[in-house]
Design an enzyme around this catalytic site. Structure first.
Site, PDB file in Angstrom:
ATOM      1  N   GLU A 218       0.826  -1.202   0.000  1.00  0.00           N
ATOM      2  CA  GLU A 218       0.000   0.000   0.000  1.00  0.00           C
ATOM      3  C   GLU A 218       0.866   1.260   0.000  1.00  0.00           C
ATOM      4  OE1 GLU A 218      -2.310  -3.011   2.635  1.00  0.00           O
ATOM      5  OE2 GLU A 218      -0.219  -2.461   2.245  1.00  0.00           O
ATOM      6  N   GLY A 269       4.901  -1.581  14.637  1.00  0.00           N
ATOM      7  CA  GLY A 269       4.340  -0.359  14.070  1.00  0.00           C
ATOM      8  C   GLY A 269       3.442   0.391  15.023  1.00  0.00           C
TER       9      GLY A 269
END
Length: 526
Positions: A218, A269
Site C-alpha cells: 500500500e 508499528g
C-alpha cells in the site's frame, strides 16, 4: 526467573473469581461516593491522574488483583522486557519501544550496537534535518522553504503519528511551535492520495515514506502516486522525499530520497510513535524540542509502570481492573471517550494498539487458550458521543466499561461564557455528569426512562493536553496493554492475524484465484 502460565492456571485468578464486585449504585451515591472519588486515584506523570472510583472494585477485589499481579510476575516480566529478553516469542525478537524515550534498566545490545544509542542517534539526525528544513538550509529546487510535510504510511505508520499530530496541532499554534502543516496518506484507495495531493502545494512539500521493509504494497503504491504528482508538476521527487525504514531495506541507501532515518524490527508499528516513525513527521511539524517533550512524558510514565506496587502503578492497576472486567465480569468491549477534540483520532490509534496486540486466541507457546483475551475497543470524543452511541451505553443490554479522558483547561485558552458558564466548564460538567449517571443511574416507573446504573468507568484527568501529557497518556495505554498480555499469557507484540488477507490479495492481483475468491474478484472487476 519468570515463568509464563495461562491465566486459568493461577490460584489468584480462581480467588478473584470468588470475590464479590462493588455495587456502584451504593458506593458511588451520596457521601460514600464523595469519599471514594477522593481515595481511588493514582498519580501519573506530567500532572495526570488515574481515577478508578467508578469501577466495580473494592478493597477485597483490589487485594485479589494484587495477588494476581504478584503470581503473574507482572513487574518481573516488564523488567525482562526492558532489559532485552526475547519477549516477542512469535517473531523471536526483543521489544524495545520503551528505549526510544529512555533507559529503564540494563544496556541492551542487538545487531552489534547499543540500542539506546541507536535510537538517540536517529532522533539527533532527525532533529538536525528538521532544523535545517525550518531555517532554510534544506529547500526545494527553487531555493524556497518547505511549508508542508506529508507522511505516507499505513497502520502504525499512520494511526499513531496522525493521532499525535492532531492532538498537538492547536497547542503548537498557540505556543509558537507550529513549523509546518502535516498531512497523511495511508489508504491504498486512490481517492485518499488524490484528495490530499489536490489540497497540497507539492512544490513546497516534503514527503516522508515510512516502510520498515521497503516492500509494503500500500505504501509503495501511494509513493508512486506521489511521485507521479511531483513529476507532473515538473519537480524532481528525490528532492522532496525522505524515507523512514530499516538499515537493510532497499530504501536505506537509495538516491530517490533526500535522506533516510532508521527503525528496526524491535519496535512494532503500533508502538512506533516515539521512534523515527513519529519522530520525523512530528519534528518537522512542531520542531525537535516539542518531540523531545513528548518523549519525556512517555519516559516518566514508563518509570511509574516499573513500580512493582500495583496501587502506585497506574498502568498495572488499569490493566488488572480490565482483566477483572473481561474475565470475571464478562464484559467484551471497552469504550475510550476523550473529552477533548484534540484527541479525536486517539481512540482509532488505541483500536490498533489494543486489538492488534491482544486479539489472540493462542498463548505464547502457540497453544489455544480457553478464556477471553483482548476486548473490542471503540470510541469517539465527547460530547459528540453522547448524542451517538451513549444510548446503548446507558440503557443497552450489554454493560460496556468506559475509559474517560478529561482536561481542566482547553489548549487554545479562548472561550466564551454563555448562561454563566464557559464552553470548557460545560464540557467538564458533561464528563462529570456522565460518570455519575453511568454509575448510579436513576429509577423511574416508566421503564423507558429508567437507568439501572452499575456501569463502570474510569477517568484520566489532567490540567491541559500538552506534548508531555500526551506522551504520558500514550505510554499509559501502551503499558496497560502490555500488562494485560502478560496476564493472559499471550504475545502482544506480533500480528499474524493481518497476514492472511495480504497473501490472498496478492493472489487476486496475480489472477491466481478459484472458488469464492475468484467470484468476488470478478464482482469487483479486478
Amino acid at each position: 526467573m519468570v515463568s509464563w502460565n495461562n491465566l486459568d492456571t493461577l490460584s489468584s485468578y480462581k480467588e478473584l473469581a470468588d470475590v464479590k464486585p462493588a455495587c456502584l449504585t451504593e458506593v458511588m451515591s451520596g457521601d460514600n461516593g464523595a469519599e471514594r472519588v477522593k481515595n481511588y486515584s493514582v498519580p501519573m506523570a506530567a500532572g495526570l491522574s488515574y481515577n478508578y472510583a467508578s469501577k466495580q472494585v473494592n478493597e477485597n477485589v483490589l487485594a485479589a488483583l494484587e495477588k494476581l499481579a504478584d503470581e503473574a510476575q507482572l513487574a518481573d516480566k516488564f523488567k525482562a522486557l526492558y532489559n532485552g529478553e526475547v519477549v516477542n516469542t512469535g517473531e523471536k525478537r526483543l521489544v524495545l519501544h520503551h528505549m526510544t524515550r529512555g533507559q529503564l534498566g540494563d544496556a541492551v545490545e542487538a545487531d552489534g550496537v547499543d540500542k539506546r544509542t541507536f535510537y538517540k542517534t536517529q532522533q539527533e539526525r532527525i532533529a538536525e534535518f528538521a532544523n535545517k528544513v525550518h531555517n532554510g538550509e534544506i529547500t526545494n529546487a527553487a531555493g524556497e522553504k518547505f511549508t508542508t510535510v506529508v507522511q505516507i504510511g499505513i497502520g502504525g505508520s499512520d494511526l499513531g503519528p496522525r493521532a499525535m499530530y492532531i492532538a498537538l496541532e492547536n497547542w503548537a499554534k498557540k505556543n509558537n511551535a507550529f513549523k509546518m502543516e502535516a498531512k497523511f496518506i495511508s489508504n491504498v484507495d486512490p481517492d485518499d492520495a488524490a484528495a490530499v495531493l489536490a489540497s497540497t502545494d507539492v512544490a513546497h512539500s516534503i514527503f516522508v515514506l515510512v516502510s520498515k521493509s521497503g516492500t509494503t504494497l500500500e505504501t509503495l503504491t501511494n509513493e508512486s502516486f506521489v511521485k507521479d504528482a511531483l513529476k507532473k508538476a515538473g519537480l524532481d521527487p528525490s528532492k522532496h522525499m525522505i524515507a523512514v525504514t530499516s538499515e537493510t531495506s532497499p530504501l536505506a541507501k537509495s538516491d530517490d530520497y533526500l535522506d533516510a532515518f532508521f527503525m528496526d524490527d524491535y519496535i512494532g508499528g503500533r508502538f512506533s510513535s516515539t521512534s523515527s516513525v513519529g519522530g520525523a513527521v512530528l519534528s518537522l511539524a512542531f520542531g525537535p524540542e516539542v518531540f523531545a517533550e513528548f518523549l519525556d512524558g512517555a519516559a516518566e510514565e514508563d518509570k511509574l509502570s516499573a513500580n512493582p506496587d500495583m496501587r502506585k502503578n497506574p498502568e498495572m492497576l488499569d490493566a488488572l481492573i480490565g482483566v477483572y472486567e473481561r474475565n470475571v465480569l464478562g464484559y467484551p468491549c471497552t469504550a475510550v471517550l476523550p473529552y477533548s477534540q484534540a484527541l479525536s483520532r486517539f481512540p482509532a490509534h488505541l483500536q490498533q494498539l489494543d486489538m492488534e496486540s491482544n486479539g489472540k486466541s493462542v498463548n505464547r507457546f502457540g497453544e489455544p487458550v480457553t478464556y477471553p483475551t483482548g476486548p473490542v475497543i471503540f470510541g469517539e470524543p465527547g460530547t459528540n458521543g453522547q448524542h451517538s452511541f451513549y444510548q446503548l451505553l446507558h440503557q443497552g443490554t450489554d454493560i460496556v466499561p468506559l475509559q474517560f479522558i478529561g482536561f481542566k483547561n482547553n489548549q487554545l485558552e479562548t472561550d466564551v461564557t454563555i448562561q454563566d458558564s464557559t464552553s470548557q466548564q460545560k464540557l467538564c460538567a458533561n464528563v462529570a455528569a456522565q460518570i455519575v449517571a453511568f454509575a448510579c443511574g436513576k429509577s423511574d416507573e416508566n421503564l423507558n426512562k429508567n437507568f439501572k446504573g452499575g456501569r463502570p468507568s474510569s477517568i484520566i484527568i489532567g490540567d491541559k493536553l500538552t506534548p508531555k501529557t500526551l506522551g504520558a497518556l500514550l505510554a499509559h495505554f501502551e503499558n496497560k496493554i502490555m500488562f494485560q498480555g502478560f496476564v493472559w499469557n499471550i504475545n502482544s507484540f506480533d500480528q499474524e492475524g493481518v497476514q492472511l488477507g495480504k497473501v490472498l490479495a496478492k493472489k487476486v492481483l496475480a489472477h491466481d484465484t478459484d472458488g469464492a475468491l475468484k467470484v468476488y474478484s470478478d464482482l469487483l472487476n479486478i
